[in-house]
Design a protein around this motif. Structure first.
Motif, PDB file in Angstrom:
ATOM      1  N   VAL A   1       0.851  -1.188   0.000  1.00 17.74           N
ATOM      2  CA  VAL A   1       0.000   0.000   0.000  1.00 17.74           C
ATOM      3  C   VAL A   1       0.886   1.238   0.000  1.00 17.74           C
ATOM      4  CG1 VAL A   1      -2.004  -1.026   1.141  1.00 17.74           C
ATOM      5  CG2 VAL A   1      -0.161  -0.050   2.528  1.00 17.74           C
ATOM      6  N   ASN A   2       0.347   2.328  -0.535  1.00 17.95           N
ATOM      7  CA  ASN A   2       1.064   3.599  -0.575  1.00 17.95           C
ATOM      8  C   ASN A   2       0.189   4.652   0.105  1.00 17.95           C
ATOM      9  OD1 ASN A   2       2.360   5.997  -1.125  1.00 17.95           O
ATOM     10  ND2 ASN A   2       2.530   5.662  -3.339  1.00 17.95           N
ATOM     11  N   PRO A   3       0.605   5.164   1.268  1.00 14.19           N
ATOM     12  CA  PRO A   3      -0.207   6.166   1.974  1.00 14.19           C
ATOM     13  C   PRO A   3      -0.491   7.407   1.133  1.00 14.19           C
ATOM     14  CG  PRO A   3       1.569   5.381   3.366  1.00 14.19           C
ATOM     15  CD  PRO A   3       1.838   4.846   1.994  1.00 14.19           C
ATOM     16  N   ASN A   4       0.350   7.669   0.137  1.00 10.98           N
ATOM     17  CA  ASN A   4       0.189   8.850  -0.702  1.00 10.98           C
ATOM     18  C   ASN A   4      -0.661   8.593  -1.942  1.00 10.98           C
ATOM     19  OD1 ASN A   4       1.924  10.499   0.947  1.00 10.98           O
ATOM     20  ND2 ASN A   4       3.652   9.359   0.095  1.00 10.98           N
ATOM     21  N   ASP A   5      -1.090   7.342  -2.119  1.00  9.48           N
ATOM     22  CA  ASP A   5      -1.928   6.991  -3.276  1.00  9.48           C
ATOM     23  C   ASP A   5      -2.865   5.867  -2.848  1.00  9.48           C
ATOM     24  OD1 ASP A   5      -3.074   6.648  -5.730  1.00  9.48           O
ATOM     25  OD2 ASP A   5      -1.280   5.877  -6.723  1.00  9.48           O
ATOM     26  N   ILE A   6      -3.848   6.215  -2.015  1.00 11.52           N
ATOM     27  CA  ILE A   6      -4.688   5.183  -1.410  1.00 11.52           C
ATOM     28  C   ILE A   6      -5.698   4.589  -2.389  1.00 11.52           C
ATOM     29  CG2 ILE A   6      -4.458   6.130   0.920  1.00 11.52           C
ATOM     30  CD1 ILE A   6      -7.223   7.400   0.576  1.00 11.52           C
TER      31      ILE A   6
END
Length: 286
Positions: free
Chosen positions: A54-59
């Protein structure tokens, strides 16, 4: 063998998570589901900071892994794991937890919380939702995984086993169930009313790939996550993690009274001292 530098990094995160859990439990004017939060802290540290793509900046990244916390009353542990990954700030949790219109309620709400895939709290529903998500991903030929964390208490419910049967019938190798097997429910120990043992064998009987681990041993957690079959395989995986409710706090461990509660200043100081001592012991043995 798990990479030891990575294991130590994750152990540090789990230690930080426990301290933050206890601080919130000692400062919030209400009860916190602290026992189950502590039992799954190591698992969520390993998942959010190692195993989960997962990417916190591209949820909204369509290639991201999905995670459903079926035991939704363990929300604070998930919030803190997410905060330490960079989804939001921990202090925001402390300031707003349980308040009107807060993103951080006692149970997970996807309407308010960015990065949450599903609102949960009614037990026994999460695996069915995760199975549906994994089925759709397979139909669309998408390669991400769907993870679902359950408590062993909720797996007494028939809806869980209907979903388990559906998942194996549709050969959903992109689905991973993680069971926080702390052997306690809200007011009793598992086995007092319903005996679920031999537990891992039940998942095997539903044609799941089963890994049984110590859910507080970060080496085993990392190895289990690293050894997951490819997402295009044809059997879902169950990681059965043996844990201790209230892990790390002497007066909470295996104590029915600490399913949920609030900490006095003296209790919080004692709990934090216990967690510090356990961490020092872990580091001295390394």
């Amino acid at each position: 063998m798990a990479d030891q530098q990575e294991v130590r990094r994750l152990q540090d995160i789990a230690y930080d998570m426990r301290k933050k859990l206890l601080y919130l439990c000692g400062t919030y004017e209400g009860v916190v589901h602290i026992g189950g939060d502590l039992s799954m802290a190591d698992l969520l540290a390993g998942l959010y900071h190692h195993g989960l793509n997962v990417n916190p900046n591209d949820i909204q990244d369509p290639k991201r892994d999905r995670f459903i916390l079926s035991k939704g009353h363990g929300a604070i542990c998930m919030y803190i794991a997410m905060a330490l990954r960079g989804f939001f700030d921990y202090e925001e949790i402390v300031k707003t937890y349980g308040k009107l219109d807060s993103s951080f309620g006692m149970h997970v709400c996807k309407v308010y919380l960015k990065g949450a895939e599903c609102s949960t709290g009614s037990l026994g529903h999460g695996l069915a939702v995760a199975t549906g998500m994994a089925f759709v991903a397979r139909q669309r030929k998408e390669s991400h995984r769907v993870f679902c964390m359950m408590g062993d208490g909720e797996t007494c419910e028939g809806s869980v086993w209907e979903a388990a049967n559906a998942a194996s019938s549709h050969k959903l190798g992109n689905l991973v169930g993680i069971i926080d097997k702390n052997s306690q429910m809200m007011t009793s120990f598992n086995g007092d009313a319903i005996n679920m043992d031999p537990y891992g064998d039940k998942w095997k009987a539903f044609n799941w790939n089963v890994m049984e681990i110590d859910g507080h041993d970060m080496n085993q957690i990392v190895e289990a996550l690293d050894k997951l079959p490819p997402s295009n395989s044809d059997r879902p995986t169950a990681i059965v993690a043996r844990t201790v409710k209230g892990k790390g706090v002497s007066f909470m461990e295996k104590n029915i009274g600490w399913h949920a509660g609030a900490l006095s200043k003296a209790d919080m100081d004692k709990a934090l001292a216990d967690v510090d001592a356990a961490y020092k012991k872990l580091r001295s043995a390394a």
